[in-house]
Design an enzyme around this catalytic site. Structure first.
Site, PDB file in Angstrom:
ATOM      1  N   ASN A  16     -24.750   9.569  -3.369  1.00  0.00           N
ATOM      2  CA  ASN A  16     -25.757  10.192  -4.238  1.00  0.00           C
ATOM      3  C   ASN A  16     -25.552  11.705  -4.154  1.00  0.00           C
ATOM      4  O   ASN A  16     -25.876  12.325  -3.139  1.00  0.00           O
ATOM      5  CB  ASN A  16     -27.169   9.818  -3.757  1.00  0.00           C
ATOM      6  CG  ASN A  16     -28.239  10.598  -4.496  1.00  0.00           C
ATOM      7  OD1 ASN A  16     -27.992  11.114  -5.593  1.00  0.00           O
ATOM      8  ND2 ASN A  16     -29.420  10.696  -3.912  1.00  0.00           N
ATOM      9  N   LYS A  18     -26.958  14.056  -5.815  1.00  0.00           N
ATOM     10  CA  LYS A  18     -28.135  14.893  -6.118  1.00  0.00           C
ATOM     11  C   LYS A  18     -27.734  15.997  -7.116  1.00  0.00           C
ATOM     12  O   LYS A  18     -26.941  15.742  -8.003  1.00  0.00           O
ATOM     13  CB  LYS A  18     -28.729  15.459  -4.829  1.00  0.00           C
ATOM     14  CG  LYS A  18     -28.876  14.406  -3.747  1.00  0.00           C
ATOM     15  CD  LYS A  18     -29.680  14.863  -2.576  1.00  0.00           C
ATOM     16  CE  LYS A  18     -29.599  13.803  -1.487  1.00  0.00           C
ATOM     17  NZ  LYS A  18     -30.722  13.817  -0.595  1.00  0.00           N
ATOM     18  N   HIS A 103     -35.933   7.241  -6.092  1.00  0.00           N
ATOM     19  CA  HIS A 103     -35.477   7.991  -4.916  1.00  0.00           C
ATOM     20  C   HIS A 103     -36.655   8.794  -4.360  1.00  0.00           C
ATOM     21  O   HIS A 103     -37.506   9.264  -5.123  1.00  0.00           O
ATOM     22  CB  HIS A 103     -34.322   8.921  -5.304  1.00  0.00           C
ATOM     23  CG  HIS A 103     -33.662   9.536  -4.100  1.00  0.00           C
ATOM     24  ND1 HIS A 103     -34.170  10.642  -3.475  1.00  0.00           N
ATOM     25  CD2 HIS A 103     -32.554   9.172  -3.409  1.00  0.00           C
ATOM     26  CE1 HIS A 103     -33.392  10.943  -2.435  1.00  0.00           C
ATOM     27  NE2 HIS A 103     -32.406  10.069  -2.378  1.00  0.00           N
ATOM     28  N   GLU A 105     -36.920  11.714  -3.418  1.00  0.00           N
ATOM     29  CA  GLU A 105     -37.074  13.058  -4.005  1.00  0.00           C
ATOM     30  C   GLU A 105     -37.774  12.976  -5.370  1.00  0.00           C
ATOM     31  O   GLU A 105     -38.495  13.891  -5.754  1.00  0.00           O
ATOM     32  CB  GLU A 105     -35.698  13.751  -4.087  1.00  0.00           C
ATOM     33  CG  GLU A 105     -35.247  14.218  -2.709  1.00  0.00           C
ATOM     34  CD  GLU A 105     -33.753  14.175  -2.454  1.00  0.00           C
ATOM     35  OE1 GLU A 105     -32.975  14.155  -3.420  1.00  0.00           O
ATOM     36  OE2 GLU A 105     -33.370  14.155  -1.261  1.00  0.00           O
ATOM     37  N   GLU A 175     -34.680   3.524   2.264  1.00  0.00           N
ATOM     38  CA  GLU A 175     -34.429   4.903   2.654  1.00  0.00           C
ATOM     39  C   GLU A 175     -35.688   5.480   3.312  1.00  0.00           C
ATOM     40  O   GLU A 175     -36.580   5.992   2.609  1.00  0.00           O
ATOM     41  CB  GLU A 175     -34.074   5.738   1.431  1.00  0.00           C
ATOM     42  CG  GLU A 175     -32.779   5.325   0.770  1.00  0.00           C
ATOM     43  CD  GLU A 175     -32.066   6.518   0.159  1.00  0.00           C
ATOM     44  OE1 GLU A 175     -30.926   6.766   0.548  1.00  0.00           O
ATOM     45  OE2 GLU A 175     -32.668   7.212  -0.683  1.00  0.00           O
ATOM     46  N   GLY A 181     -31.630  13.514   4.613  1.00  0.00           N
ATOM     47  CA  GLY A 181     -31.234  14.916   4.702  1.00  0.00           C
ATOM     48  C   GLY A 181     -31.694  15.607   5.970  1.00  0.00           C
ATOM     49  O   GLY A 181     -31.668  16.839   6.057  1.00  0.00           O
ATOM     50  N   SER A 221     -29.276  10.017   6.226  1.00  0.00           N
ATOM     51  CA  SER A 221     -28.385  10.685   7.195  1.00  0.00           C
ATOM     52  C   SER A 221     -27.239   9.788   7.685  1.00  0.00           C
ATOM     53  O   SER A 221     -26.892   9.802   8.870  1.00  0.00           O
ATOM     54  CB  SER A 221     -29.188  11.239   8.368  1.00  0.00           C
ATOM     55  OG  SER A 221     -30.076  12.246   7.908  1.00  0.00           O
TER      56      SER A 221
END
Ligand code: PEP
Length: 260
Positions: A16, A18, A103, A105, A175, A181, A221
């Protein structure tokens, strides 16, 4: 609780990207990573920025690279006055075959709810794009012991009204938000527990056949140093990789770790 065998499920590893990489950078990545991918056991996917979908999809075709290109978001209408949005059929037109939906985010920065994500899931399925549905708990929810309750409510609302036949075309990605991250990966044991919970939930609601067959990726991660152990868990069928997917060497090491 019985352990469910992952032996027959496909291993899918998705990068991904981003909001990283220009068209040139994306094409360079595809050129560099292609000769490094040695595992024939893995379906390797890249969720690239909208601008890079067409150029990378064309390059993948030209090189005969073992890569599948997708998008990272979409809107649930087919077309219309929705400034700044993109439709499933536009992603398909550009060469994408899958799309990441829900996701963290999108959920937390752009305040997307599970019911909004549900509309996108249904639209993607209707228009022939494979949805990769992300779910996961916040750090405070984990500390309150609410992980399973959060996963259940996100699954229930995001998959509301999705038929078993449609669900069989999807991928799920666990996730944990606190792992994305941050450098803090879930332990293989914790990842396995969450994946098993998700699979059992799918079995209960959509039946054994779908639940045992659905691919569940882990994301948060993932690095070359932890990929192999995560992938060796019974119910971890693949990986969703953010930061480490931006570099062809680390991404190919993650993919190739399936063979170790
Ligand atoms: C992600 O973007 O889905 C992700 C898991 O990111 P990272 O691997 O950087 O934690």
């Amino acid at each position: 609780m019985p352990r469910r065998s992952s032996k027959k499920r496909e291993c899918v590893i998705t990068g991904n990207w981003k909001m990283y990489k220009t068209i040139e950078e994306a094409k360079q990545f595809v050129e560099n990573v292609t000769p490094k991918l040695s595992s024939s056991q893995v379906k390797v996917c890249l969720a690239v920025p909208f601008t890079a979908i067409h150029p990378t999809a064309e390059l993948v075709k030209k090189l005969g690279a073992p890569l599948v290109i997708g998008g990272q978001n979409m809107y649930d209408a087919t077309e219309g006055a929705f400034t700044g949005e993109i439709a499933a059929r536009m992603l398909l037109d550009a060469g994408a075959t899958f799309v990441i939906l829900g996701h963290s985010e999108r959920r937390h920065i752009f305040h997307e709810s599970s019911s909004f994500i549900n509309k996108k899931v249904k639209r993607a399925l209707k228009d022939g794009l494979t949805p990769v549905l992300c779910i996961g708990e916040l750090d405070e929810e984990r500390h309150r012991g609410e992980t399973n309750a959060v996963l259940e409510s996100q699954l229930e609302a995001s998959l509301e009204g999705v038929s078993p036949e449609d669900l069989s075309k999807m991928i799920l990605a666990y996730e944990p938000v606190w792992a994305i991250g941050t450098g803090h990966t879930a332990t293989p044991d914790d990842a396995e527990k969450a994946h098993l919970f998700i699979r059992e939930f799918i079995v209960e609601k959509w039946g054994k056949k779908i639940g045992n067959a659905i691919v569940i990726q882990y994301g948060g991660s993932v690095k070359p140093s932890n990929a192999q152990e995560l992938l060796s868990q019974e119910n971890v069928d693949g990986l969703l990789v953010g930061g480490a997917s931006l570099d062809p060497t680390s991404f190919s090491e993650i993919v190739n770790s399936k063979d170790l």
